[in-house]
Design an enzyme around this catalytic site. Structure first.
Site, PDB file in Angstrom:
ATOM      1  N   THR A 134       0.816  -1.206   0.000  1.00 38.20           N
ATOM      2  CA  THR A 134       0.000   0.000   0.000  1.00 38.20           C
ATOM      3  C   THR A 134       0.858   1.269   0.000  1.00 38.20           C
ATOM      4  OG1 THR A 134      -1.481   1.278   1.437  1.00 38.20           O
ATOM      5  CG2 THR A 134      -0.107  -0.323   2.518  1.00 38.20           C
ATOM      6  N   ASP A 135       0.266   2.362  -0.494  1.00 31.72           N
ATOM      7  CA  ASP A 135       0.959   3.657  -0.429  1.00 31.72           C
ATOM      8  C   ASP A 135       1.025   4.184   1.008  1.00 31.72           C
ATOM      9  OD1 ASP A 135      -1.725   4.311  -0.094  1.00 31.72           O
ATOM     10  OD2 ASP A 135      -1.809   5.804  -1.695  1.00 31.72           O
ATOM     11  N   GLU A 136       0.238   3.577   1.914  1.00 33.78           N
ATOM     12  CA  GLU A 136       0.174   4.106   3.282  1.00 33.78           C
ATOM     13  C   GLU A 136       1.498   3.931   4.030  1.00 33.78           C
ATOM     14  OE1 GLU A 136      -3.503   3.406   5.359  1.00 33.78           O
ATOM     15  OE2 GLU A 136      -4.583   3.084   3.491  1.00 33.78           O
ATOM     16  N   TYR A 160      -1.861  -0.617  10.924  1.00 34.88           N
ATOM     17  CA  TYR A 160      -2.002  -1.263   9.616  1.00 34.88           C
ATOM     18  C   TYR A 160      -0.798  -0.954   8.732  1.00 34.88           C
ATOM     19  CZ  TYR A 160      -3.318  -1.658   4.687  1.00 34.88           C
ATOM     20  OH  TYR A 160      -3.306  -1.942   3.342  1.00 34.88           O
ATOM     21  N   LYS A 164       2.244  -3.410   7.278  1.00 36.30           N
ATOM     22  CA  LYS A 164       2.526  -3.589   5.848  1.00 36.30           C
ATOM     23  C   LYS A 164       3.976  -3.176   5.559  1.00 36.30           C
ATOM     24  CE  LYS A 164       0.129  -4.674   2.881  1.00 36.30           C
ATOM     25  NZ  LYS A 164      -0.264  -5.990   2.313  1.00 36.30           N
TER      26      LYS A 164
HETATM   27  P1  NAD Z   1      -9.552  -7.457   2.072  1.00 35.17           P
HETATM   28  O1  NAD Z   1      -9.561  -7.157   3.537  1.00 35.17           O
HETATM   29  O2  NAD Z   1     -10.788  -7.196   1.277  1.00 35.17           O
HETATM   30  O3  NAD Z   1      -9.192  -9.010   1.845  1.00 35.17           O
HETATM   31  C1  NAD Z   1      -8.185  -9.648   2.550  1.00 35.17           C
HETATM   32  C2  NAD Z   1      -8.337 -11.146   2.322  1.00 35.17           C
HETATM   33  O4  NAD Z   1      -7.274 -11.812   3.015  1.00 35.17           O
HETATM   34  C3  NAD Z   1      -9.646 -11.732   2.847  1.00 35.17           C
HETATM   35  O5  NAD Z   1     -10.208 -12.598   1.905  1.00 35.17           O
HETATM   36  C4  NAD Z   1      -9.229 -12.474   4.106  1.00 35.17           C
HETATM   37  O6  NAD Z   1     -10.070 -13.594   4.396  1.00 35.17           O
HETATM   38  C5  NAD Z   1      -7.816 -12.907   3.738  1.00 35.17           C
HETATM   39  N1  NAD Z   1      -6.970 -13.131   4.931  1.00 35.17           N
HETATM   40  C6  NAD Z   1      -6.821 -12.306   6.001  1.00 35.17           C
HETATM   41  N2  NAD Z   1      -5.972 -12.871   6.885  1.00 35.17           N
HETATM   42  C7  NAD Z   1      -5.561 -14.051   6.352  1.00 35.17           C
HETATM   43  C8  NAD Z   1      -4.667 -15.061   6.767  1.00 35.17           C
HETATM   44  N3  NAD Z   1      -4.017 -14.975   7.944  1.00 35.17           N
HETATM   45  N4  NAD Z   1      -4.471 -16.118   5.955  1.00 35.17           N
HETATM   46  C9  NAD Z   1      -5.124 -16.216   4.775  1.00 35.17           C
HETATM   47  N5  NAD Z   1      -5.991 -15.302   4.328  1.00 35.17           N
HETATM   48  C10 NAD Z   1      -6.207 -14.226   5.102  1.00 35.17           C
HETATM   49  O7  NAD Z   1      -8.303  -6.678   1.497  1.00 35.17           O
HETATM   50  P2  NAD Z   1      -8.116  -5.959   0.074  1.00 35.17           P
HETATM   51  O8  NAD Z   1      -8.680  -4.603   0.156  1.00 35.17           O
HETATM   52  O9  NAD Z   1      -8.554  -6.879  -0.992  1.00 35.17           O
HETATM   53  O10 NAD Z   1      -6.531  -5.812   0.053  1.00 35.17           O
HETATM   54  C11 NAD Z   1      -5.704  -6.825  -0.527  1.00 35.17           C
HETATM   55  C12 NAD Z   1      -4.261  -6.409  -0.394  1.00 35.17           C
HETATM   56  O11 NAD Z   1      -4.068  -5.168  -1.056  1.00 35.17           O
HETATM   57  C13 NAD Z   1      -3.826  -6.204   1.056  1.00 35.17           C
HETATM   58  O12 NAD Z   1      -2.529  -6.714   1.211  1.00 35.17           O
HETATM   59  C14 NAD Z   1      -3.824  -4.690   1.234  1.00 35.17           C
HETATM   60  O13 NAD Z   1      -2.852  -4.290   2.173  1.00 35.17           O
HETATM   61  C15 NAD Z   1      -3.462  -4.230  -0.174  1.00 35.17           C
HETATM   62  N6  NAD Z   1      -3.990  -2.903  -0.554  1.00 35.17           N
HETATM   63  C16 NAD Z   1      -5.321  -2.625  -0.460  1.00 35.17           C
HETATM   64  C17 NAD Z   1      -5.791  -1.378  -0.870  1.00 35.17           C
HETATM   65  C18 NAD Z   1      -7.253  -1.031  -0.810  1.00 35.17           C
HETATM   66  O14 NAD Z   1      -7.622   0.102  -1.126  1.00 35.17           O
HETATM   67  N7  NAD Z   1      -8.144  -1.947  -0.493  1.00 35.17           N
HETATM   68  C19 NAD Z   1      -4.896  -0.425  -1.350  1.00 35.17           C
HETATM   69  C20 NAD Z   1      -3.536  -0.743  -1.425  1.00 35.17           C
HETATM   70  C21 NAD Z   1      -3.095  -1.996  -1.035  1.00 35.17           C
HETATM   71  P1  TYD Z   2     -10.765   3.928   4.036  1.00 38.62           P
HETATM   72  O1  TYD Z   2     -11.687   3.453   2.981  1.00 38.62           O
HETATM   73  O2  TYD Z   2     -10.892   3.348   5.410  1.00 38.62           O
HETATM   74  O3  TYD Z   2      -9.282   3.767   3.478  1.00 38.62           O
HETATM   75  P2  TYD Z   2      -7.876   4.296   4.107  1.00 38.62           P
HETATM   76  O4  TYD Z   2      -8.081   4.709   5.503  1.00 38.62           O
HETATM   77  O5  TYD Z   2      -7.044   3.080   4.006  1.00 38.62           O
HETATM   78  O6  TYD Z   2      -7.436   5.411   3.214  1.00 38.62           O
HETATM   79  O7  TYD Z   2     -10.946   5.506   4.185  1.00 38.62           O
HETATM   80  C1  TYD Z   2     -10.745   6.381   3.106  1.00 38.62           C
HETATM   81  C2  TYD Z   2     -10.859   7.794   3.629  1.00 38.62           C
HETATM   82  O8  TYD Z   2     -12.203   8.023   4.074  1.00 38.62           O
HETATM   83  C3  TYD Z   2      -9.978   8.054   4.841  1.00 38.62           C
HETATM   84  O9  TYD Z   2      -9.505   9.402   4.773  1.00 38.62           O
HETATM   85  C4  TYD Z   2     -10.916   7.903   6.018  1.00 38.62           C
HETATM   86  C5  TYD Z   2     -12.242   8.370   5.459  1.00 38.62           C
HETATM   87  N1  TYD Z   2     -13.459   7.746   6.027  1.00 38.62           N
HETATM   88  C6  TYD Z   2     -14.522   8.534   6.487  1.00 38.62           C
HETATM   89  O10 TYD Z   2     -14.455   9.776   6.433  1.00 38.62           O
HETATM   90  N2  TYD Z   2     -15.616   7.911   6.995  1.00 38.62           N
HETATM   91  C7  TYD Z   2     -15.706   6.570   7.085  1.00 38.62           C
HETATM   92  O11 TYD Z   2     -16.742   6.044   7.589  1.00 38.62           O
HETATM   93  C8  TYD Z   2     -14.626   5.751   6.580  1.00 38.62           C
HETATM   94  C9  TYD Z   2     -14.688   4.251   6.655  1.00 38.62           C
HETATM   95  C10 TYD Z   2     -13.526   6.384   6.067  1.00 38.62           C
END
Ligand code: NAD
Ligand code: TYD
Length: 353
Positions: A134-136, A160, A164
């Site tokens: 992630t960019d975070e 989180y 990561k």
């Molecule tokens: P998500 O929370 O929707 O899905 C995570 C999946 O991992 C789930 O299916 C869960 O059951 C599985 N999981 C969790 N713990 C586990 C374990 N111990 N063993 C096996 N499986 C396990 O997450 P996402 O949003 O699809 O994110 C996927 C990846 O992308 C993550 O690594 C996250 O850090 C990264 N990412 C997400 C975003 C975003 O905006 N969602 C952005 C940048 C990077």
């Molecule tokens: P989120 O989807 O949780 O992603 P991340 O925190 O990983 O960026 O949140 C996106 C943005 O929206 C973040 O600035 C937090 C804000 N946010 C709200 O304002 N209200 C909410 O209920 C949630 C879940 C997020």
């Protein structure tokens, strides 16, 4: 050549979109999903693939070395696409322990298993370990700072992002120490189908549809760089096929938007597309609530390297992507209604009450 992929976290949001992309694009490849099915994992996301010869689902934990070894050997895996993680910042504030366990220990377990498998099979040069991050990990930007590049220093601010960051460092060390062919991608906020309703966009869509408040943290001026999940999948496809081991690639949507603006865009789409709404205009539901502790102000990605080295850039504009997403949540009530479980309500109470 045909690949044999292990996709961890393939029942989650991005993982399941990626599995659909891969199976559609490369029907002759073998895909095995390993997923623990935590609250965020949903086997229904993969229902359309069940029963196919080139697809297999294994319920298991990435901290369980025996199950990983078994899959790597019996399936003769050459590529791991590692998505499994605890992924929600608010949950990491409530309980960081699972984040360290899955994101750090789980990634380490997977790296060790893959290293052994790669060594035993005599280090084929086409093996890949794709670590989806992630960019975070780069921390928070000021309003005039340039977007994150691959050389921006790490400065994670939440449990989180710190977990990561820890996993990224481990992956990097496996390339430098053992030459394990690993690649890291750092991506901005994704949105689209199958996203669990704890995250901003699905939460707002679903709350609007059930007439519940739309909770915006703080002053609503935090900025995120939104990427449509389909574009993320095509980027990862490029990285697996053409990325260079040991390299990092930043993936972003080139779509910086303040949260409050994004929520207002969603409200307008809801008003236009939803046939029946309990509250209209939906923007009447917007409520400013207490800010998230340590809330990062701004994220933005410079994705020039993806463009110049791998010929990728995002293709979906924020207007198109939000419309597709709102339509998807409108037409998939049967997908999201069961997710609003007692566990979800208890979580919601803790965060928003
Ligand atoms: P998500 O929370 O929707 O899905 C995570 C999946 O991992 C789930 O299916 C869960 O059951 C599985 N999981 C969790 N713990 C586990 C374990 N111990 N063993 C096996 N499986 C396990 O997450 P996402 O949003 O699809 O994110 C996927 C990846 O992308 C993550 O690594 C996250 O850090 C990264 N990412 C997400 C975003 C975003 O905006 N969602 C952005 C940048 C990077
Ligand atoms: P989120 O989807 O949780 O992603 P991340 O925190 O990983 O960026 O949140 C996106 C943005 O929206 C973040 O600035 C937090 C804000 N946010 C709200 O304002 N209200 C909410 O209920 C949630 C879940 C997020």
């Amino acid at each position: 050549m045909n690949h044999r992929l292990l996709v961890t976290g393939g029942a989650g949001f991005i993982g399941s979109n990626f599995v659909h992309h891969w199976c559609r694009t490369y029907p002759n490849d073998q895909v095995v999903v390993l997923d623990a099915l935590t609250y965020a994992g949903n086997r229904c996301n993969l229902a359309a693939l069940e029963g196919r010869e080139n697809f297999r689902f294994v319920q298991g934990n990435i901290c369980d070395r025996a199950v990983i070894d078994q899959i790597l050997q019996t399936e003769n895996i050459d590529t791991i696409a590692h998505f499994a993680a605890e992924s929600h910042v608010d949950r990491s504030i409530l309980g960081p322990s699972a984040f360290v366990q899955t994101n750090v220990v789980g990634t380490f377990t997977l790296l060790e298993a893959f290293r052994q498998h790669w060594e035993v099979t005599l280090k084929p040069d086409y093996y890949r370990f794709l670590h989806v991050s992630t960019d975070e990990v780069y921390g928070s930007l000021g309003p005039n700072d340039p977007p994150f590049t691959e050389t921006t220093s790490y400065a994670p601010n939440s449990p989180y992002s710190a977990s990561k960051a820890g996993s990224d460092h481990l992956v990097r060390s496996y390339y430098h120490t053992y030459r394990l062919p690993a690649i890291i991608t750092n991506c901005s906020n994704n949105y689209g189908p199958y996203q669990f309703p704890e995250k901003l966009i699905p939460l707002m869509c679903i709350n609007a549809l059930i007439g519940k408040q739309l909770p915006v943290y703080g002053d609503g001026k935090n900025v995120r760089d939104w990427l449509y999940v389909g574009d993320h999948c095509t980027a990862l496809d490029r990285v697996i096929h053409f990325g260079i081991p040991g390299e990092t690639y930043n993936i972003g949507g080139n779509n910086e938007v303040e949260n409050i603006t994004l929520v207002q865009m969603l409200c307008l789409l809801m008003d236009e597309l939803a046939p029946s709404l309990l509250v209209r205009p939906t923007s009447d539901l917007i409520t400013f609530v207490k800010d998230r502790p340590g809330h990062d102000r701004r994220y933005a990605i410079n994705a020039t390297k993806m463009k110049t080295h791998l010929g990728w850039s995002p293709s979906v504009t924020i207007q198109e992507g939000l419309r597709l997403t709102v339509e998807w949540y409108l037409h998939h009530r049967d997908w999201w209604e069961p997710l609003l479980s007692d566990e979800y309500q208890a979580y919601y109470q803790k965060i928003y009450s």
